[in-house]
Design a protein around this motif. Structure first.
Motif, PDB file in Angstrom:
ATOM      1  N   UNK A 131     -31.701  -1.399 -49.278  1.00 53.63           N
ATOM      2  CA  UNK A 131     -30.401  -0.931 -49.740  1.00 53.63           C
ATOM      3  C   UNK A 131     -30.376  -0.876 -51.257  1.00 53.63           C
ATOM      4  N   UNK A 132     -29.620   0.069 -51.767  1.00 54.72           N
ATOM      5  CA  UNK A 132     -29.385   0.175 -53.207  1.00 54.72           C
ATOM      6  C   UNK A 132     -28.000  -0.385 -53.501  1.00 54.72           C
ATOM      7  N   UNK A 133     -27.875  -1.018 -54.644  1.00 58.77           N
ATOM      8  CA  UNK A 133     -26.603  -1.605 -55.037  1.00 58.77           C
ATOM      9  C   UNK A 133     -26.121  -0.859 -56.273  1.00 58.77           C
ATOM     10  N   UNK A 134     -24.925  -0.375 -56.333  1.00 59.92           N
ATOM     11  CA  UNK A 134     -23.765  -0.600 -55.480  1.00 59.92           C
ATOM     12  C   UNK A 134     -23.513   0.466 -54.427  1.00 59.92           C
ATOM     13  N   UNK A 135     -24.367   1.477 -54.289  1.00 62.70           N
ATOM     14  CA  UNK A 135     -24.057   2.600 -53.393  1.00 62.70           C
ATOM     15  C   UNK A 135     -24.259   2.300 -51.915  1.00 62.70           C
TER      16      UNK A 135
END
Length: 105
Positions: free
Chosen positions: A85-89
């Motif tokens: 996962x990518x943060x914040x997307x």
């Protein structure tokens, strides 16, 4: 299912074509002469193209799942088939190119 182990030199992008680099690869285990990446290593993302929207661009990323049976320093190694996962997307990271000689399950 076996999948290639990710390493420091692997090409990993965010879903918006930003370049992702591991911040803390595991230096004691090498594949193709490069340190492996474990699930404990966060990624820094640069150049995320999600700039024309009100949402902030991808800044960091993290692998959530990886190898079940292969560990480095007691932590599972990241694989091309793992989820991230990518943060914040909240979008996934995309591993495009990695070494192909060492597979992990």
């Amino acid at each position: 299912m076996p999948a290639p182990i990710l390493h420091l030199g692997a090409t990993v992008l965010c879903s918006h074509a930003g370049q992702a680099q591991p911040l803390a690869p595991f230096p004691r285990v090498l594949v193709s002469g490069q340190p492996v990446v474990t699930l404990a290593s966060p990624y820094a993302i640069a150049g995320c193209a999600l700039t024309g929207s009100p949402n902030p661009p991808c800044a960091t990323g993290q692998w959530l799942t990886g190898a079940l049976r292969v560990l480095a320093g007691g932590t599972p190694v990241a694989t091309q088939a793992g989820s991230s996962t990518c943060i914040p997307t909240g979008t996934p990271m995309l591993p495009l190119v990695a070494q192909v000689r060492v597979l992990a399950t």
